[in-house]
Scaffold this motif. Structure first.
Motif, PDB file in Angstrom:
ATOM      1  N   LYS A 176      -9.615  12.951 -15.289  1.00 44.03           N
ATOM      2  CA  LYS A 176      -9.847  11.976 -14.221  1.00 44.03           C
ATOM      3  C   LYS A 176      -9.211  10.646 -14.624  1.00 44.03           C
ATOM      4  CE  LYS A 176     -13.575   9.796 -11.651  1.00 44.03           C
ATOM      5  NZ  LYS A 176     -15.007   9.721 -11.411  1.00 44.03           N
ATOM      6  N   LYS A 177      -8.579   9.988 -13.667  1.00 46.67           N
ATOM      7  CA  LYS A 177      -7.881   8.718 -13.941  1.00 46.67           C
ATOM      8  C   LYS A 177      -8.302   7.655 -12.936  1.00 46.67           C
ATOM      9  CE  LYS A 177      -4.592  10.642 -16.702  1.00 46.67           C
ATOM     10  NZ  LYS A 177      -3.448  10.336 -17.429  1.00 46.67           N
ATOM     11  N   SER A 178      -7.987   6.422 -13.277  1.00 44.32           N
ATOM     12  CA  SER A 178      -8.160   5.293 -12.364  1.00 44.32           C
ATOM     13  C   SER A 178      -6.837   4.571 -12.250  1.00 44.32           C
ATOM     14  CB  SER A 178      -9.231   4.332 -12.888  1.00 44.32           C
ATOM     15  OG  SER A 178     -10.493   4.932 -12.830  1.00 44.32           O
ATOM     16  N   VAL A 179      -6.604   3.983 -11.083  1.00 42.37           N
ATOM     17  CA  VAL A 179      -5.411   3.172 -10.857  1.00 42.37           C
ATOM     18  C   VAL A 179      -5.845   1.882 -10.181  1.00 42.37           C
ATOM     19  CG1 VAL A 179      -3.830   5.145 -10.709  1.00 42.37           C
ATOM     20  CG2 VAL A 179      -4.902   4.254  -8.625  1.00 42.37           C
ATOM     21  N   VAL A 180      -4.957   0.900 -10.174  1.00 38.21           N
ATOM     22  CA  VAL A 180      -5.239  -0.377  -9.522  1.00 38.21           C
ATOM     23  C   VAL A 180      -4.367  -0.483  -8.275  1.00 38.21           C
ATOM     24  CG1 VAL A 180      -5.209  -2.882  -9.756  1.00 38.21           C
ATOM     25  CG2 VAL A 180      -5.869  -1.448 -11.713  1.00 38.21           C
ATOM     26  N   LEU A 181      -5.024  -0.644  -7.141  1.00 38.76           N
ATOM     27  CA  LEU A 181      -4.308  -0.771  -5.871  1.00 38.76           C
ATOM     28  C   LEU A 181      -3.963  -2.232  -5.596  1.00 38.76           C
ATOM     29  CD1 LEU A 181      -6.479   1.504  -3.545  1.00 38.76           C
ATOM     30  CD2 LEU A 181      -4.363   2.104  -4.742  1.00 38.76           C
ATOM     31  N   PRO A 182      -2.803  -2.481  -4.990  1.00 36.59           N
ATOM     32  CA  PRO A 182      -2.506  -3.833  -4.522  1.00 36.59           C
ATOM     33  C   PRO A 182      -3.281  -4.118  -3.238  1.00 36.59           C
ATOM     34  CG  PRO A 182      -0.717  -2.361  -3.938  1.00 36.59           C
ATOM     35  CD  PRO A 182      -1.699  -1.544  -4.736  1.00 36.59           C
ATOM     36  N   SER A 183      -3.348  -5.362  -2.874  1.00 40.94           N
ATOM     37  CA  SER A 183      -4.002  -5.758  -1.631  1.00 40.94           C
ATOM     38  C   SER A 183      -3.256  -5.180  -0.428  1.00 40.94           C
ATOM     39  CB  SER A 183      -4.020  -7.290  -1.546  1.00 40.94           C
ATOM     40  OG  SER A 183      -4.592  -7.707  -0.346  1.00 40.94           O
ATOM     41  N   GLY A 184      -3.991  -4.849   0.623  1.00 40.70           N
ATOM     42  CA  GLY A 184      -3.379  -4.441   1.878  1.00 40.70           C
ATOM     43  C   GLY A 184      -3.077  -2.961   2.019  1.00 40.70           C
ATOM     44  N   ILE A 185      -3.544  -2.127   1.127  1.00 40.62           N
ATOM     45  CA  ILE A 185      -3.303  -0.686   1.244  1.00 40.62           C
ATOM     46  C   ILE A 185      -3.993  -0.126   2.487  1.00 40.62           C
ATOM     47  CG2 ILE A 185      -3.918   1.559   0.207  1.00 40.62           C
ATOM     48  CD1 ILE A 185      -1.467   0.381  -1.104  1.00 40.62           C
ATOM     49  N   ALA A 186      -5.159  -0.689   2.815  1.00 41.55           N
ATOM     50  CA  ALA A 186      -5.921  -0.168   3.945  1.00 41.55           C
ATOM     51  C   ALA A 186      -6.573  -1.307   4.716  1.00 41.55           C
ATOM     52  CB  ALA A 186      -6.996   0.795   3.433  1.00 41.55           C
ATOM     53  N   GLU A 187      -7.093  -0.972   5.892  1.00 44.31           N
ATOM     54  CA  GLU A 187      -7.868  -1.915   6.690  1.00 44.31           C
ATOM     55  C   GLU A 187      -9.189  -1.228   7.054  1.00 44.31           C
ATOM     56  OE1 GLU A 187      -6.555  -1.473  11.251  1.00 44.31           O
ATOM     57  OE2 GLU A 187      -4.904  -2.082   9.936  1.00 44.31           O
ATOM     58  N   PRO A 188     -10.258  -1.999   7.190  1.00 45.17           N
ATOM     59  CA  PRO A 188     -11.543  -1.378   7.526  1.00 45.17           C
ATOM     60  C   PRO A 188     -11.554  -0.879   8.972  1.00 45.17           C
ATOM     61  CG  PRO A 188     -11.748  -3.763   7.560  1.00 45.17           C
ATOM     62  CD  PRO A 188     -10.334  -3.448   7.092  1.00 45.17           C
ATOM     63  N   VAL A 189     -12.287   0.211   9.175  1.00 49.63           N
ATOM     64  CA  VAL A 189     -12.498   0.711  10.533  1.00 49.63           C
ATOM     65  C   VAL A 189     -13.985   1.016  10.711  1.00 49.63           C
ATOM     66  CG1 VAL A 189     -10.181   1.648  10.866  1.00 49.63           C
ATOM     67  CG2 VAL A 189     -11.939   3.076   9.872  1.00 49.63           C
TER      68      VAL A 189
END
Length: 192
Positions: A176-189
């Motif tokens: 199992k791994k973790s990564v760091v996402l940049p801002s703006g990958i998704a928007e709330p719905v």
């Protein structure tokens, strides 16, 4: 194509919207003896033999952790019935890292999965590139297909799972791994 990620905890939304660390689960973490929510009994099974080997017990028995690779069966009968011919057939379990998305935004899907919140992915190819770069691996991005037959792989699931309407990214590996996402990958719905 709109893609939606259902999240178990509302607090996990922040990393997908504003950037931050996210875990990437192993396919085997979704394995369960009973099909329920996101858990399935055939989750990490690779079977391209067109037969369910488990139904051939005790003629053929595969122990825990065992499997068959490049198997050949020809002119075999069980109780007077000819078995399908198999050439270079495989039946084994394969682990890997997975991110799963739905093609539908639906409160019913969220409830059935046991999820509290949902985000809409802005650009799946950019997300994959970000994760590929951090893992040092090139993931496979593909929409799932569903079958009522015995064949399975990471993108071919049982028709019993078709309600998930899934697209997945798969990376080989068993940790199992973790990564760091940049801002703006998704928007709330909203799930209301």
């Amino acid at each position: 194509m709109d893609l939606f990620l259902y999240l178990t905890k509302k607090r996990w939304v922040n990393a997908w919207i504003n950037g931050g660390e996210i875990p990437i689960s192993l396919v085997s973490s979704y394995l369960s003896p009973i099909r329920s929510g996101t858990k399935t009994p055939d989750e990490n099974l690779i079977n391209d033999m067109n037969i369910d080997i488990q139904q051939l017990f005790p003629l053929i028995s595969i122990g825990e952790g065992g499997g068959l690779r490049n198997a050949n069966f020809q002119n075999n009968y069980v109780n007077g019935h000819l078995l399908p011919e198999v050439q270079d057939g495989n039946y084994f379990h394969e682990d890997g890292l997975i991110l799963s998305f739905s093609l539908q935004q639906s409160r019913e899907i969220a409830v059935r999965m046991g999820k509290e919140s949902c985000v809409k992915i802005q650009d799946i190819n950019y997300l994959k590139l970000c994760v590929d770069n951090q893992l040092g691996l090139n993931g496979i991005l593909r929409e799932c297909e569903y079958t009522d037959g015995p064949n399975r792989n990471h993108f071919l699931k049982s028709v019993a799972d078709s309600w998930q309407q899934e697209l997945r990214i798969f990376w080989p590996g068993s940790i199992k791994k973790s990564v760091v996402l940049p801002s703006g990958i998704a928007e709330p719905v909203s799930l209301e």
